[in-house]
Write a protein that holds these residues in place. Structure first.
Motif, PDB file in Angstrom:
ATOM      1  N   ASN A   1       0.826  -1.210   0.000  1.00 16.40           N
ATOM      2  CA  ASN A   1       0.000   0.000   0.000  1.00 16.40           C
ATOM      3  C   ASN A   1       0.860   1.259   0.000  1.00 16.40           C
ATOM      4  O   ASN A   1       0.568   2.232  -0.696  1.00 16.40           O
ATOM      5  N   LYS A   2       1.925   1.237   0.785  1.00 19.31           N
ATOM      6  CA  LYS A   2       2.839   2.380   0.845  1.00 19.31           C
ATOM      7  C   LYS A   2       3.484   2.602  -0.522  1.00 19.31           C
ATOM      8  O   LYS A   2       3.543   3.739  -1.011  1.00 19.31           O
ATOM      9  N   ASN A   3       3.920   1.517  -1.164  1.00 21.59           N
ATOM     10  CA  ASN A   3       4.515   1.628  -2.497  1.00 21.59           C
ATOM     11  C   ASN A   3       3.494   2.146  -3.505  1.00 21.59           C
ATOM     12  O   ASN A   3       3.834   2.921  -4.402  1.00 21.59           O
ATOM     13  N   SER A   4       2.267   1.722  -3.361  1.00 23.93           N
ATOM     14  CA  SER A   4       1.206   2.174  -4.266  1.00 23.93           C
ATOM     15  C   SER A   4       0.959   3.672  -4.118  1.00 23.93           C
ATOM     16  O   SER A   4       0.821   4.386  -5.113  1.00 23.93           O
ATOM     17  N   VAL A   5       0.925   4.155  -2.894  1.00 22.57           N
ATOM     18  CA  VAL A   5       0.724   5.589  -2.654  1.00 22.57           C
ATOM     19  C   VAL A   5       1.891   6.386  -3.244  1.00 22.57           C
ATOM     20  O   VAL A   5       1.692   7.417  -3.890  1.00 22.57           O
ATOM     21  N   GLU A   6       3.117   5.896  -3.061  1.00 21.85           N
ATOM     22  CA  GLU A   6       4.289   6.573  -3.622  1.00 21.85           C
ATOM     23  C   GLU A   6       4.222   6.598  -5.143  1.00 21.85           C
ATOM     24  O   GLU A   6       4.558   7.608  -5.769  1.00 21.85           O
ATOM     25  N   ALA A   7       3.768   5.496  -5.748  1.00 15.87           N
ATOM     26  CA  ALA A   7       3.661   5.436  -7.210  1.00 15.87           C
ATOM     27  C   ALA A   7       2.613   6.415  -7.721  1.00 15.87           C
ATOM     28  O   ALA A   7       2.811   7.072  -8.752  1.00 15.87           O
ATOM     29  N   VAL A   8       1.505   6.541  -7.012  1.00 16.08           N
ATOM     30  CA  VAL A   8       0.461   7.499  -7.417  1.00 16.08           C
ATOM     31  C   VAL A   8       0.999   8.927  -7.321  1.00 16.08           C
ATOM     32  O   VAL A   8       0.778   9.746  -8.226  1.00 16.08           O
TER      33      VAL A   8
END
Length: 166
Positions: free
Chosen positions: A71-78
């Motif tokens: 989830n953290k990686n997903s937020v960073e990617a967004v």
């Protein structure tokens, strides 16, 4: 008491058949329960596979930590995607080119005008005029689709084509 024993003796065949039916029913029920238990045991073993001496709670917590990391990686990617999208608005996205003959005494379409614009219609119009004895190149800045300098007919054409290209 004698009468009860006599009644049981008289109906003993029916009682035995009834008891046999109940026993058969119970036997079938036991088989069904063993089969259900076998399915549950297979599912349990599948759930516990890969778990040596680890506690199931530790395993679930480990997977939840991995989900949090994802989830953290997903937020960073967004966030990175939004940043890049804003950066892309300032890059050249609209291009138009036109070749033409600037002078009648020159044999081919050697002169050109190129419009290079970003998403906000900011950019430049480059024009190269080729003559028999000399060649000149001009750059005219464009701000929101408008130039502060006078544009030739060809420059206006490439500018409008570039603005309308997206």
């Amino acid at each position: 008491m004698n009468s009860i024993i006599n009644s049981i003796s008289d109906y003993s065949a029916y009682i035995i058949i009834g008891m046999a039916a109940v026993i058969l029913l119970l036997f079938i029920l036991v088989l069904i329960l063993f089969r259900s238990l076998n399915k549950v045991e297979k599912r349990y073993r599948k759930l516990m596979r890969g778990v040596n001496s680890k506690n199931l709670e530790e395993l679930v917590i480990g997977y939840l930590d991995k989900v949090d990391e994802a989830n953290k990686n997903s937020v960073e990617a967004v966030e990175l995607g939004k940043f890049l999208q804003e950066k892309m608005k300032k890059s050249i996205q609209k291009v138009s080119i036109m070749r033409y003959k600037a002078f009648e005494d020159v044999g081919s379409d050697l002169s050109f005008s190129i419009a290079l614009l970003d998403d906000n219609d900011d950019g430049v119009v480059l024009t190269g005029i080729y003559g028999r004895h000399e060649s000149t190149t001009y750059a005219k800045p464009i701000d929101k689709g408008i130039s502060r300098y006078d544009l030739s007919e060809e420059e206006i054409t490439v500018l409008n084509k570039s603005i309308n290209s997206k």
